[in-house]
Design a protein around this motif. Structure first.
Motif, PDB file in Angstrom:
ATOM      1  N   LYS A  60       0.809  -1.224   0.000  1.00  0.00           N
ATOM      2  CA  LYS A  60       0.000   0.000   0.000  1.00  0.00           C
ATOM      3  C   LYS A  60       0.843   1.276   0.000  1.00  0.00           C
ATOM      4  O   LYS A  60       0.423   2.295  -0.533  1.00  0.00           O
ATOM      5  CB  LYS A  60      -0.962   0.014   1.181  1.00  0.00           C
ATOM      6  CG  LYS A  60      -2.159  -0.889   0.965  1.00  0.00           C
ATOM      7  CD  LYS A  60      -3.280  -0.575   1.928  1.00  0.00           C
ATOM      8  CE  LYS A  60      -4.510  -1.391   1.634  1.00  0.00           C
ATOM      9  NZ  LYS A  60      -4.350  -2.817   2.000  1.00  0.00           N
ATOM     10  N   SER A  95      -7.074   1.989  -3.105  1.00  0.00           N
ATOM     11  CA  SER A  95      -6.918   0.898  -4.055  1.00  0.00           C
ATOM     12  C   SER A  95      -7.262   1.417  -5.451  1.00  0.00           C
ATOM     13  O   SER A  95      -7.449   2.618  -5.629  1.00  0.00           O
ATOM     14  CB  SER A  95      -7.816  -0.282  -3.665  1.00  0.00           C
ATOM     15  OG  SER A  95      -7.526  -1.399  -4.486  1.00  0.00           O
ATOM     16  N   SER A 106      -5.454  -3.362  -6.009  1.00  0.00           N
ATOM     17  CA  SER A 106      -4.255  -2.580  -6.334  1.00  0.00           C
ATOM     18  C   SER A 106      -2.984  -3.417  -6.445  1.00  0.00           C
ATOM     19  O   SER A 106      -2.189  -3.213  -7.363  1.00  0.00           O
ATOM     20  CB  SER A 106      -4.058  -1.441  -5.329  1.00  0.00           C
ATOM     21  OG  SER A 106      -3.794  -1.913  -4.037  1.00  0.00           O
TER      22      SER A 106
END
Ligand SMILES: *Cc1c(COP(=O)(O)O)cnc(C)c1O
Length: 405
Positions: free
Chosen positions: A101, A204, A249
């Motif tokens: 992330k 995402s 993602s």
């Protein structure tokens, strides 16, 4: 490479189109206030992503702060146990803050800095996106408001503590069910008021254009690195590449490196407790076309056509839709989307920990479980799995629910 009429040599030039569509999926279904804000972000992104100053600063950050490139590890003992297929993992668990992330959060926060914004705004469910964004905000000296439902705040105490230590402002959302959906609405509402000073950072490949494109582009470092590393290690391409899909993602970033290659791509969704609506979060397998959170994609709906409740053992995969690009690649047949359930996932979690000394995030364990199944089906070849994060955050919950296996 041409696949079902799409020329993948030039894919990234044409997808999404200028209105943010991947075929019929994507777009921006938002209020006029937000349209202006999105237009501003899109314009800034297209200018900045071609600037050598922005690119070299992002490269330096990835290397010196995030610890990129992350390695690929060959799973020798696990491969040996399963048969004749060689399994490899891309180690996003070793990216700073423990998951992929941060790749898009650092990109989004750097964009905020170039746009002269003072604040980043986002929502979080399990807290992983909130922690990654709070990390990026601290690095760049930006204010950070994270909207979180009060139910999630209670459940995710360690991530709430992390965000606060990193200096973020955790804004409690108390209305409705007080979980992710309400937090998304509250974050969007705040952003509509504050967009002159703030930028919204989605977690995402979701939301209105340009987010699905921007987040994919920032995550594509995973796939580009992985392709080069894999060829360097083995002299050839993997036969299959596997990634888990929540919003999508980590999968979008990984697949970006291999879309134009003769490599089978697999996106893995959580089947949770089973195929009954409410027991899983497998939107691409069981969902239908619809619009939510500002974009058109495939989603799980309840009897009123609203986003359905979802469940899986991995809270990071519990979203009732997936990014529009995944819906497009599914219809095209370029990526196969399949499912694994909670049991298979828990088994993979302990297997990787025991045989290889890597404790995977429970989200990543879905991809691993599928890779292990593929390895048993195929008689030879290699499978590269994206290990999107580390499992420290999941250990207490797993021991409490399943014990030590
Ligand atoms: C959030 C998260 C995911 C799911 O998000 P995607 O956008 O589908 O990648 C997967 N793995 C980990 C470790 C996560 O934290």
């Amino acid at each position: 490479m041409n696949f079902n009429g799409i020329d993948f040599d030039t894919y990234f030039k044409h997808y999404p189109d200028e209105n943010g569509y991947f075929g019929k999926y994507g777009g921006a279904y938002i209020s006029d206030d937000l349209k202006q804000a999105m237009a501003e972000i899109t314009e800034a992104y297209f200018t900045i992503c071609k600037s050598s100053k922005f690119i070299s600063e992002l490269r330096r950050i990835r290397k010196d702060f995030q610890g990129r490139p992350t390695p690929i590890s060959y799973l020798e003992r696990l491969s040996g146990k399963l048969g004749n297929v060689q399994l490899y993992v891309k180690r996003e668990d070793l990216n700073h803050s423990g998951a992929h992330k941060l790749n898009h959060c650092m990109g989004e926060a750097l964009l905020a800095k170039y746009m002269g914004k003072k604040k980043v705004i986002a929502e979080t469910g399990a807290g992983q996106h909130g922690v990654a964004l709070a990390t990026a905000a601290a690095y760049f000296g930006l204010e950070c408001d994270i909207y979180m439902g009060s139910v999630d705040i209670k459940k995710q105490a360690p991530n709430v503590a992390r965000m606060k230590i990193l200096g973020a402002n955790v804004v409690e959302v108390t209305h409705g069910l007080a979980t992710l959906k309400e937090a998304v609405d509250a974050a969007f509402e705040a952003y509509a008021h504050e967009y002159k000073d703030a930028i919204y950072c989605i977690g995402s490949v979701l939301g209105p254009h340009p987010f699905p494109m921007m987040v994919r582009d920032f995550q594509s470092v995973v796939g580009i690195e992985a392709r080069e590393q894999f060829v360097g290690m083995t002299g050839e391409l993997p036969d299959a590449v596997v990634a888990c899909v929540g919003g999508g993602s980590n999968a979008a970033g990984m697949f970006a490196g291999f879309l134009n290659d003769p490599v089978d791509l697999y996106g893995v969704e959580p089947l949770g407790k089973g195929p009954t609506l409410g027991d899983h979060a497998a939107s691409l397998k069981y969902g239908t076309e619809g619009i939510m959170h500002g974009f058109n994609s495939i989603m799980l709906k309840d009897e009123n056509g609203e986003p359905a409740p979802v469940y899986s053992v991995a809270s990071g995969l519990d979203y009732p839709s997936s990014g529009p690009e995944h819906a497009f690649l599914r219809d095209l047949g370029r990526v196969k989307y399949d499912v694994v359930d909670d049991e298979e996932t828990i088994d993979a979690f302990f297997t990787l920990s025991r045989l290889e000394g890597i404790i995977p995030a429970i989200e990543s364990a879905h991809a691993l479980a599928y890779g292990m199944k593929l390895a048993k089906q195929l008689s030879k070849g290699s499978v590269l799995i994206n290990l999107s994060g580390r499992g420290d955050k999941d250990m207490d919950y797993i021991i409490q629910q399943y014990g030590i296996r």
